[in-house]
Design an enzyme around this catalytic site. Sequence first.
Site, PDB file in Angstrom:
ATOM      1  N   HIS A  21       0.828  -1.208   0.000  1.00  0.00           N
ATOM      2  CA  HIS A  21       0.000   0.000   0.000  1.00  0.00           C
ATOM      3  C   HIS A  21       0.868   1.267   0.000  1.00  0.00           C
ATOM      4  O   HIS A  21       0.664   2.173  -0.821  1.00  0.00           O
ATOM      5  CB  HIS A  21      -0.910  -0.010   1.234  1.00  0.00           C
ATOM      6  CG  HIS A  21      -1.796   1.187   1.347  1.00  0.00           C
ATOM      7  ND1 HIS A  21      -3.062   1.224   0.822  1.00  0.00           N
ATOM      8  CD2 HIS A  21      -1.585   2.407   1.921  1.00  0.00           C
ATOM      9  CE1 HIS A  21      -3.600   2.408   1.067  1.00  0.00           C
ATOM     10  NE2 HIS A  21      -2.724   3.136   1.737  1.00  0.00           N
ATOM     11  N   GLU A  22       1.823   1.311   0.912  1.00  0.00           N
ATOM     12  CA  GLU A  22       2.662   2.507   1.014  1.00  0.00           C
ATOM     13  C   GLU A  22       3.588   2.642  -0.200  1.00  0.00           C
ATOM     14  O   GLU A  22       3.921   3.752  -0.609  1.00  0.00           O
ATOM     15  CB  GLU A  22       3.488   2.458   2.310  1.00  0.00           C
ATOM     16  CG  GLU A  22       2.656   2.397   3.585  1.00  0.00           C
ATOM     17  CD  GLU A  22       1.627   3.514   3.695  1.00  0.00           C
ATOM     18  OE1 GLU A  22       1.867   4.602   3.120  1.00  0.00           O
ATOM     19  OE2 GLU A  22       0.587   3.301   4.346  1.00  0.00           O
ATOM     20  N   HIS A  25       1.846   4.731  -2.831  1.00  0.00           N
ATOM     21  CA  HIS A  25       2.022   6.175  -2.604  1.00  0.00           C
ATOM     22  C   HIS A  25       3.439   6.608  -2.988  1.00  0.00           C
ATOM     23  O   HIS A  25       3.647   7.626  -3.663  1.00  0.00           O
ATOM     24  CB  HIS A  25       1.794   6.509  -1.122  1.00  0.00           C
ATOM     25  CG  HIS A  25       0.399   6.287  -0.642  1.00  0.00           C
ATOM     26  ND1 HIS A  25      -0.712   6.743  -1.298  1.00  0.00           N
ATOM     27  CD2 HIS A  25      -0.064   5.650   0.473  1.00  0.00           C
ATOM     28  CE1 HIS A  25      -1.804   6.403  -0.627  1.00  0.00           C
ATOM     29  NE2 HIS A  25      -1.428   5.735   0.460  1.00  0.00           N
TER      30      HIS A  25
END
Length: 466
Positions: A21-22, A25
């Site tokens: 997920h990170e 980003h």
Amino acid sequence: MTFLWSALGFVIAMGLLVAIHEWGHFIVAKLFNVKVLTFSIGFGKPLLRKRIGETQYQIAMFPLGGYVKFLDERNGDAVSVNDDLTRAFNRQTVFKRFAIVLAGPLINLIFAWMVFSWLYFWGVPGMKPIFEKVVPNSALSSSFQSVSSNLWQIEAVDQKVTQTWRAVHQKLLLEKLSGKDSVALTLRNFSEGTHPQEVSIQKNILLSINELDLNNPKQDWLTQLGFVPFSPSFPPVIGEVIPSSPAFAAGFLPGDRLEEFNGKKLSNWAEFATEVRANPGKEISVVFLRNGNRHFISLKLGEQVVEGKPKGLFGAKLHIDEKLFSPYQTVVSFPFFDAVQEGFTHSVNLIEMTLDMIQKMFSSEVSPRNLSGPISIADYSGKALENGWISFLSLLGLLSLSLGILNLLPIPMLDGGHLVLYSIEAIKGVPVSDGTELFVQKLGFIIIVSLTIFALINDLVRISND
């Protein structure tokens, strides 16, 4: 041992999914030349950290999430050189900020699709949806009477091919969540090849699903509807003896064939298991064969609580003869491009089911007590890890999908909340005020903490009721 599996499964699952997920980003921020100060898996005090270039990578104490910290003048971050000003997150266009925030949940959804596609390409084993009996006075008995064959297989639910019981259950859940009162089933009599002269018969029936209860996670849907899934009869032969169990202490070995239980003749393993469950903590006698020789032994059964009731514990696993088992098993697999399509369809179905469940929670049709917290996730992760890599990958795909959907919800502090603010900014042409954004973030913090506490309470209630 169960606790260790749960802890290990939770750490691996959450660590991997948060990292993915990170990374979403992070990689889009790098694409737009935004300066990334910190990439953290977990919150709180860093346990491990290493600086590579301008970014500090770290693993923190609490594994319930993670974050990527960008250079942002609003946070009072020091700007080392003038060129850094153009790399601050707050200096980017609203469309770049939107893309950076969206990338996190989007990569979780893509990862789930990749996992499901790979599983369908590799092959997912399962039991064919074959049933041998119909429960009297059930929804199934009112629309179907078995003729010509003792065994029937569910070929399709609402014209969707179902190769396993798991696929049947998922399709029933999808139809129930969509508000349907009944589903169309395509059935065919099943023969394992012992009666090749038997004529193949197909039947189409309409099955009521009104009795299914979305608020009762312990409800056996198949039994409730009237299905008695078929299970081949296995001889009572021990395949594995569990250490520190009554069977282990009594000296039983793999290959022992159980002949009698308290003087009662045994013809299959199911009869033995039924007798054991009915005698918790009692002294029993067993006659068994080993290397052709009969032996007699007395032992005291253990006791375990299952669904609030004491059950007997022997401590051995069945020896499964694959030749007996194989006709009723299947492996769901597809060529590569078909597997990618199936993975996508499966992901879309799960997204639809999740959104339907959330909508029904808000409309009070489904109890919010269905929410699961970190304790439940750890329990599921441990069991999946213990059952093998296919089971664990399936759970990873499901959790990744859930994480992506959760973060897209328009809740302040989550990615979806930021996306709402950026959408307002894109429409108005100016950002929302700092005061409004601060208020929204505080509100989001309260909502997230409240949901987390509620989910934890649900977990503890489940544990106390098990």
